[in-house]
Design a protein around this motif. Structure first.
Motif, PDB file in Angstrom:
ATOM      1  N   GLY A 182      13.478  28.402   9.937  1.00 54.20           N
ATOM      2  CA  GLY A 182      12.246  27.646  10.132  1.00 54.20           C
ATOM      3  C   GLY A 182      11.534  27.399   8.812  1.00 54.20           C
ATOM      4  O   GLY A 182      11.842  28.009   7.794  1.00 54.20           O
ATOM      5  N   PRO A 183      10.577  26.501   8.832  1.00 57.45           N
ATOM      6  CA  PRO A 183       9.883  26.136   7.599  1.00 57.45           C
ATOM      7  C   PRO A 183       8.857  27.184   7.176  1.00 57.45           C
ATOM      8  O   PRO A 183       8.369  27.962   7.981  1.00 57.45           O
ATOM      9  CB  PRO A 183       9.181  24.821   7.990  1.00 57.45           C
ATOM     10  N   ILE A 184       8.541  27.179   5.899  1.00 56.67           N
ATOM     11  CA  ILE A 184       7.471  28.019   5.369  1.00 56.67           C
ATOM     12  C   ILE A 184       6.143  27.455   5.869  1.00 56.67           C
ATOM     13  O   ILE A 184       5.927  26.243   5.866  1.00 56.67           O
ATOM     14  CB  ILE A 184       7.477  28.007   3.828  1.00 56.67           C
ATOM     15  N   GLN A 185       5.277  28.334   6.292  1.00 56.06           N
ATOM     16  CA  GLN A 185       3.957  27.900   6.758  1.00 56.06           C
ATOM     17  C   GLN A 185       2.894  28.389   5.777  1.00 56.06           C
ATOM     18  O   GLN A 185       2.883  29.558   5.395  1.00 56.06           O
ATOM     19  CB  GLN A 185       3.676  28.449   8.154  1.00 56.06           C
ATOM     20  N   VAL A 186       2.026  27.496   5.377  1.00 52.07           N
ATOM     21  CA  VAL A 186       0.938  27.820   4.453  1.00 52.07           C
ATOM     22  C   VAL A 186      -0.369  27.434   5.137  1.00 52.07           C
ATOM     23  O   VAL A 186      -0.609  26.251   5.410  1.00 52.07           O
ATOM     24  CB  VAL A 186       1.089  27.071   3.119  1.00 52.07           C
ATOM     25  N   GLU A 187      -1.195  28.429   5.404  1.00 57.89           N
ATOM     26  CA  GLU A 187      -2.411  28.195   6.190  1.00 57.89           C
ATOM     27  C   GLU A 187      -3.632  28.758   5.470  1.00 57.89           C
ATOM     28  O   GLU A 187      -3.681  29.945   5.142  1.00 57.89           O
ATOM     29  CB  GLU A 187      -2.256  28.881   7.557  1.00 57.89           C
ATOM     30  N   ALA A 188      -4.597  27.895   5.220  1.00 63.85           N
ATOM     31  CA  ALA A 188      -5.854  28.367   4.627  1.00 63.85           C
ATOM     32  C   ALA A 188      -6.600  29.201   5.660  1.00 63.85           C
ATOM     33  O   ALA A 188      -6.686  28.826   6.830  1.00 63.85           O
ATOM     34  CB  ALA A 188      -6.714  27.179   4.193  1.00 63.85           C
ATOM     35  N   ILE A 189      -7.096  30.348   5.249  1.00 63.48           N
ATOM     36  CA  ILE A 189      -7.818  31.224   6.172  1.00 63.48           C
ATOM     37  C   ILE A 189      -9.180  31.586   5.584  1.00 63.48           C
ATOM     38  O   ILE A 189      -9.415  31.430   4.386  1.00 63.48           O
ATOM     39  CB  ILE A 189      -7.019  32.510   6.467  1.00 63.48           C
TER      40      ILE A 189
ATOM     41  N   PRO B 230       8.172  38.177  -3.843  1.00 64.60           N
ATOM     42  CA  PRO B 230       8.166  36.955  -3.027  1.00 64.60           C
ATOM     43  C   PRO B 230       9.558  36.376  -2.845  1.00 64.60           C
ATOM     44  O   PRO B 230      10.402  36.488  -3.729  1.00 64.60           O
ATOM     45  CB  PRO B 230       7.267  35.998  -3.814  1.00 64.60           C
ATOM     46  N   THR B 231       9.790  35.779  -1.698  1.00 61.61           N
ATOM     47  CA  THR B 231      11.057  35.097  -1.438  1.00 61.61           C
ATOM     48  C   THR B 231      11.064  33.752  -2.158  1.00 61.61           C
ATOM     49  O   THR B 231      10.035  33.281  -2.656  1.00 61.61           O
ATOM     50  CB  THR B 231      11.239  34.861   0.063  1.00 61.61           C
ATOM     51  N   ALA B 232      12.225  33.122  -2.168  1.00 61.86           N
ATOM     52  CA  ALA B 232      12.337  31.800  -2.793  1.00 61.86           C
ATOM     53  C   ALA B 232      11.406  30.801  -2.108  1.00 61.86           C
ATOM     54  O   ALA B 232      10.794  29.953  -2.756  1.00 61.86           O
ATOM     55  CB  ALA B 232      13.784  31.312  -2.735  1.00 61.86           C
ATOM     56  N   GLY B 233      11.288  30.927  -0.774  1.00 64.11           N
ATOM     57  CA  GLY B 233      10.410  30.017  -0.044  1.00 64.11           C
ATOM     58  C   GLY B 233       8.955  30.210  -0.408  1.00 64.11           C
ATOM     59  O   GLY B 233       8.187  29.246  -0.527  1.00 64.11           O
ATOM     60  N   ILE B 234       8.548  31.467  -0.596  1.00 63.92           N
ATOM     61  CA  ILE B 234       7.163  31.740  -0.962  1.00 63.92           C
ATOM     62  C   ILE B 234       6.865  31.249  -2.378  1.00 63.92           C
ATOM     63  O   ILE B 234       5.768  30.756  -2.658  1.00 63.92           O
ATOM     64  CB  ILE B 234       6.865  33.238  -0.808  1.00 63.92           C
ATOM     65  N   LEU B 235       7.847  31.352  -3.258  1.00 66.66           N
ATOM     66  CA  LEU B 235       7.652  30.835  -4.616  1.00 66.66           C
ATOM     67  C   LEU B 235       7.369  29.332  -4.594  1.00 66.66           C
ATOM     68  O   LEU B 235       6.550  28.826  -5.368  1.00 66.66           O
ATOM     69  CB  LEU B 235       8.884  31.122  -5.469  1.00 66.66           C
ATOM     70  N   LYS B 236       8.051  28.631  -3.704  1.00 71.02           N
ATOM     71  CA  LYS B 236       7.800  27.192  -3.568  1.00 71.02           C
ATOM     72  C   LYS B 236       6.395  26.948  -3.023  1.00 71.02           C
ATOM     73  O   LYS B 236       5.723  25.994  -3.414  1.00 71.02           O
ATOM     74  CB  LYS B 236       8.850  26.563  -2.649  1.00 71.02           C
ATOM     75  N   ALA B 237       5.964  27.834  -2.114  1.00 72.59           N
ATOM     76  CA  ALA B 237       4.603  27.706  -1.578  1.00 72.59           C
ATOM     77  C   ALA B 237       3.574  27.919  -2.686  1.00 72.59           C
ATOM     78  O   ALA B 237       2.551  27.223  -2.739  1.00 72.59           O
ATOM     79  CB  ALA B 237       4.394  28.714  -0.452  1.00 72.59           C
ATOM     80  N   PHE B 238       3.845  28.867  -3.575  1.00 71.00           N
ATOM     81  CA  PHE B 238       2.950  29.071  -4.726  1.00 71.00           C
ATOM     82  C   PHE B 238       2.804  27.779  -5.521  1.00 71.00           C
ATOM     83  O   PHE B 238       1.697  27.393  -5.910  1.00 71.00           O
ATOM     84  CB  PHE B 238       3.512  30.155  -5.653  1.00 71.00           C
ATOM     85  N   GLU B 239       3.933  27.136  -5.765  1.00 70.23           N
ATOM     86  CA  GLU B 239       3.915  25.914  -6.564  1.00 70.23           C
ATOM     87  C   GLU B 239       3.060  24.841  -5.902  1.00 70.23           C
ATOM     88  O   GLU B 239       2.313  24.123  -6.574  1.00 70.23           O
ATOM     89  CB  GLU B 239       5.339  25.402  -6.772  1.00 70.23           C
ATOM     90  N   LYS B 240       3.184  24.727  -4.587  1.00 68.47           N
ATOM     91  CA  LYS B 240       2.398  23.722  -3.867  1.00 68.47           C
ATOM     92  C   LYS B 240       0.902  24.015  -3.962  1.00 68.47           C
ATOM     93  O   LYS B 240       0.073  23.106  -3.871  1.00 68.47           O
ATOM     94  CB  LYS B 240       2.835  23.666  -2.400  1.00 68.47           C
ATOM     95  N   LEU B 241       0.573  25.295  -4.125  1.00 67.46           N
ATOM     96  CA  LEU B 241      -0.836  25.684  -4.244  1.00 67.46           C
ATOM     97  C   LEU B 241      -1.316  25.646  -5.694  1.00 67.46           C
ATOM     98  O   LEU B 241      -2.451  26.012  -5.991  1.00 67.46           O
ATOM     99  CB  LEU B 241      -1.032  27.094  -3.673  1.00 67.46           C
ATOM    100  N   GLY B 242      -0.429  25.208  -6.588  1.00 66.81           N
ATOM    101  CA  GLY B 242      -0.804  25.103  -7.990  1.00 66.81           C
ATOM    102  C   GLY B 242      -0.723  26.414  -8.749  1.00 66.81           C
ATOM    103  O   GLY B 242      -1.347  26.570  -9.807  1.00 66.81           O
TER     104      GLY B 242
END
Length: 213
Positions: free
Chosen positions: A41-48, A161-173
């Motif tokens: 499944g896809p990585i989910q990034v949710e502002a909380i 962090p997993t590879a997917g989380i590293l990509k999420a970091f990048e999306k968050l700048g």
């Protein structure tokens, strides 16, 4: 007169063995289809929402101070509230491929806070250190608000962090550094919900407080 014996009559040959029944035709075997693995499944990034609270006792404990100058004391809480309103960011990042339920908490203060503290530091090192500790207090308080168990444990274990989380970091700048930090000076990254403590923490080899949970 001699007589010759009649040759003994040959017994009729035993009946031929019954013809073998043809072997039952084997049912054609069908190759088993490999069981398809479920997609992670896809990585989910949710502002909380994280609601840090300024606590003078906790701040003093963090700072290692028993007394605070009056002028600094007057500035702490207003600055804390201003940073929380403008520059505090909190996200839940879920990677189904990660251990457990894959949930992680990421909290950080944006770069203007770093610049502000650096400016204060140039004028007064004691005040700069005071605001530096205030920023640390803020991100830890925000993490405690979201994951209360962190307050009981006294720290936030840092997972790799997993590879997917590293990509999420990048999306968050954000950029992950090999030593286990992001490119923000004041940040917390840990599992959500709390799990495993020191056993999963990247800082364990260097941490004097590490222990087996």
């Amino acid at each position: 007169m001699t007589t010759t014996k009649k040759p003994a009559a040959k017994k009729p040959a035993a009946a031929k063995a019954a013809a073998k029944k043809p072997a039952a035709a084997k049912k054609p075997t069908t190759a088993k289809k490999p069981v398809a693995k479920k997609s992670a499944g896809p990585i989910q990034v949710e502002a909380i929402s994280a609601h840090p609270e300024f606590d003078l006792f906790t701040y003093c404990e963090l700072s290692g101070e028993t007394r605070i100058e009056h002028d600094l004391l007057e500035e702490l809480e207003p600055r804390f509230d201003n940073w929380a309103a403008k520059y505090l960011r909190a996200y839940k990042i879920t990677d189904p491929a990660a251990p457990g339920d894959g949930g992680h908490l990421l909290v950080w203060l944006e770069e203007p806070v770093e610049d502000e503290i650096e400016g204060v530091w140039q004028d007064s090192q004691s005040a700069g250190m005071g605001f530096h500790n205030l920023a640390i207090h803020m991100v830890m308080s925000a993490a405690h608000n979201v994951i209360p168990e962190l307050a009981d444990k006294g720290c936030a274990p840092l997972p790799k962090p997993t590879a997917g989380i590293l990509k999420a970091f990048e999306k968050l700048g954000l950029i992950w550094n090999a030593e286990g930090t992001v490119n923000r000076q004041f940040a917390v990254f840990t599992r959500m919900p709390y799990s495993e403590g020191c056993n999963i923490c990247m800082l364990r080899p260097k941490c004097p407080n590490a222990h087996d949970d």
